[in-house]
Design a protein around this motif. Structure first.
Motif, PDB file in Angstrom:
ATOM      1  N   ALA A 230       0.815  -1.215   0.000  1.00  0.00           N
ATOM      2  CA  ALA A 230       0.000   0.000   0.000  1.00  0.00           C
ATOM      3  C   ALA A 230       0.849   1.266   0.000  1.00  0.00           C
ATOM      4  O   ALA A 230       0.365   2.340  -0.371  1.00  0.00           O
ATOM      5  N   MET A 231       2.109   1.152   0.431  1.00  0.00           N
ATOM      6  CA  MET A 231       2.994   2.322   0.451  1.00  0.00           C
ATOM      7  C   MET A 231       3.524   2.655  -0.938  1.00  0.00           C
ATOM      8  O   MET A 231       3.866   3.805  -1.219  1.00  0.00           O
ATOM      9  N   ARG A 232       3.597   1.654  -1.805  1.00  0.00           N
ATOM     10  CA  ARG A 232       4.200   1.878  -3.119  1.00  0.00           C
ATOM     11  C   ARG A 232       3.439   2.928  -3.932  1.00  0.00           C
ATOM     12  O   ARG A 232       4.047   3.868  -4.455  1.00  0.00           O
ATOM     13  N   PRO A 233       2.104   2.812  -4.080  1.00  0.00           N
ATOM     14  CA  PRO A 233       1.402   3.855  -4.850  1.00  0.00           C
ATOM     15  C   PRO A 233       1.453   5.220  -4.185  1.00  0.00           C
ATOM     16  O   PRO A 233       1.474   6.246  -4.879  1.00  0.00           O
ATOM     17  N   SER A 289      -4.660  -0.063   0.805  1.00  0.00           N
ATOM     18  CA  SER A 289      -4.569  -1.339   1.521  1.00  0.00           C
ATOM     19  C   SER A 289      -5.666  -2.292   1.068  1.00  0.00           C
ATOM     20  O   SER A 289      -5.449  -3.516   0.996  1.00  0.00           O
ATOM     21  N   ARG A 290      -6.814  -1.716   0.738  1.00  0.00           N
ATOM     22  CA  ARG A 290      -7.918  -2.552   0.273  1.00  0.00           C
ATOM     23  C   ARG A 290      -7.853  -2.795  -1.230  1.00  0.00           C
ATOM     24  O   ARG A 290      -8.181  -3.883  -1.697  1.00  0.00           O
ATOM     25  N   ARG A 291      -7.399  -1.779  -1.966  1.00  0.00           N
ATOM     26  CA  ARG A 291      -7.388  -1.872  -3.422  1.00  0.00           C
ATOM     27  C   ARG A 291      -6.176  -2.645  -3.927  1.00  0.00           C
ATOM     28  O   ARG A 291      -6.219  -3.310  -4.961  1.00  0.00           O
ATOM     29  N   ARG A 292      -5.040  -2.522  -3.208  1.00  0.00           N
ATOM     30  CA  ARG A 292      -3.804  -3.214  -3.604  1.00  0.00           C
ATOM     31  C   ARG A 292      -3.340  -2.814  -4.999  1.00  0.00           C
ATOM     32  O   ARG A 292      -3.172  -3.643  -5.883  1.00  0.00           O
TER      33      ARG A 292
END
Length: 293
Positions: A230-233, A289-292
């Motif tokens: 989730a941190m990458r985007p 976190s939910r969308r990934r």
């Protein structure tokens, strides 16, 4: 000289010994050339306010830093993909690096209020210099200089006043991953000397700041070995807004950019900016976190 135009024939600079000497020299040159000029010390009472004048200086220097960053990317873009650089090309790149270092130093000298963009330009130029030094060894890696999170707890984190996208996101990341009770200190952009127990980020000579084409948020993620999808985007969004290079072309970037700009316009106090900006990144993190992805 770094002065900004207030009216067609009125230019202003902060009052220092250096700027006064520059204006005196310029006045003599104008009179010598048959013109007319006056120099005065003034303050604004009505109309234009000091913070608006400061914004003019910062906008001018930010534009200078952006132009330098674009030139560095242009030089980098002309290099081969492989790590090593031919000796013939090396001489040309070394000349470009020397020229860009001089240009950057000239802009820093007239950056009176710590405008955005300096860290990005310095990071890109340092990356280009590292490429020259590597001589086929591939240079260093930011991930190789990893930090133990436990060693960073209980510290005071220092950054420049007037926090915006990269500093807001980085402070949120520090409190989320490193130390939920982290203390932050906002200081002038030039000449600050850290006290014992302080760590600087996204400012000149900071322990955590731009490296190569990475913004401070990306450097923190790499140095702290954060492997959270989730941190990458979020890192890509912060990069696209902060460096303005469209590297990741994140569709969310324009909306987040306007949202953070609105927070900055509505709140001059950095603690307020951090509080409201952190809420944005908290919700953005929950979304990814939910969308990934």
């Amino acid at each position: 000289m770094g002065a900004v135009a207030i009216k067609n024939s009125v230019y202003v600079a902060p009052k220092t010994d250096e700027t006064q000497e520059d204006f005196e020299w310029l006045l003599r040159e104008i009179v010598k050339g048959g013109g007319d000029a006056s120099m005065c010390e003034a303050r604004f009472i009505e109309g234009l306010k000091d913070d608006r004048v400061e914004a003019l200086f910062n906008a001018a220097r930010e534009s200078d830093y952006r132009q330098i960053a674009e030139e560095i990317r242009s030089v980098e873009g002309g290099l081969p993909r492989r790590p090593e650089i031919s000796e013939d090309q090396r001489a040309d790149v070394e000349a470009d690096v020397a020229r860009l270092n001089r240009r950057l130093a000239d802009v820093i000298a007239i950056d009176f209020f710590g405008a955005p963009g300096r860290e990005a330009a310095e990071g890109l130029l340092a990356g280009l210099e590292a490429r020259l030094r590597s001589r086929g060894e591939g240079g260093g890696s930011v991930a190789a200089d990893r930090q133990r999170i436990e060693d960073l707890r209980g510290r005071t984190w220092v950054t420049r006043k007037g926090i915006h996208i990269d500093r807001i996101a980085s402070a949120w990341l520090i409190r989320r991953v490193v130390d939920p009770d982290a203390r932050f200190k906002f200081v002038a952009g030039k000449g600050y000397r850290p006290e014992e127990g302080e760590l600087r980020f996204d400012m000149f000579e900071a322990e955590f700041t731009h490296e190569g084409d990475l913004c401070t948020f990306e450097v923190l993620c790499a140095r702290l070995a954060i492997d959270d999808p989730a941190m990458r985007p979020i890192a890509e969004i912060v990069h696209d807004i902060d460096l303005k290079d469209g590297k990741f072309a994140r569709p969310e970037a324009s909306g987040i950019d306007r949202l953070i700009a609105g927070i900055a316009m509505g709140h001059r106090d950095d603690e307020s900016r951090l509080e409201r900006g952190s809420a944005v990144f908290h919700d953005l993190y929950a979304y990814f976190s939910r969308r990934r992805g």
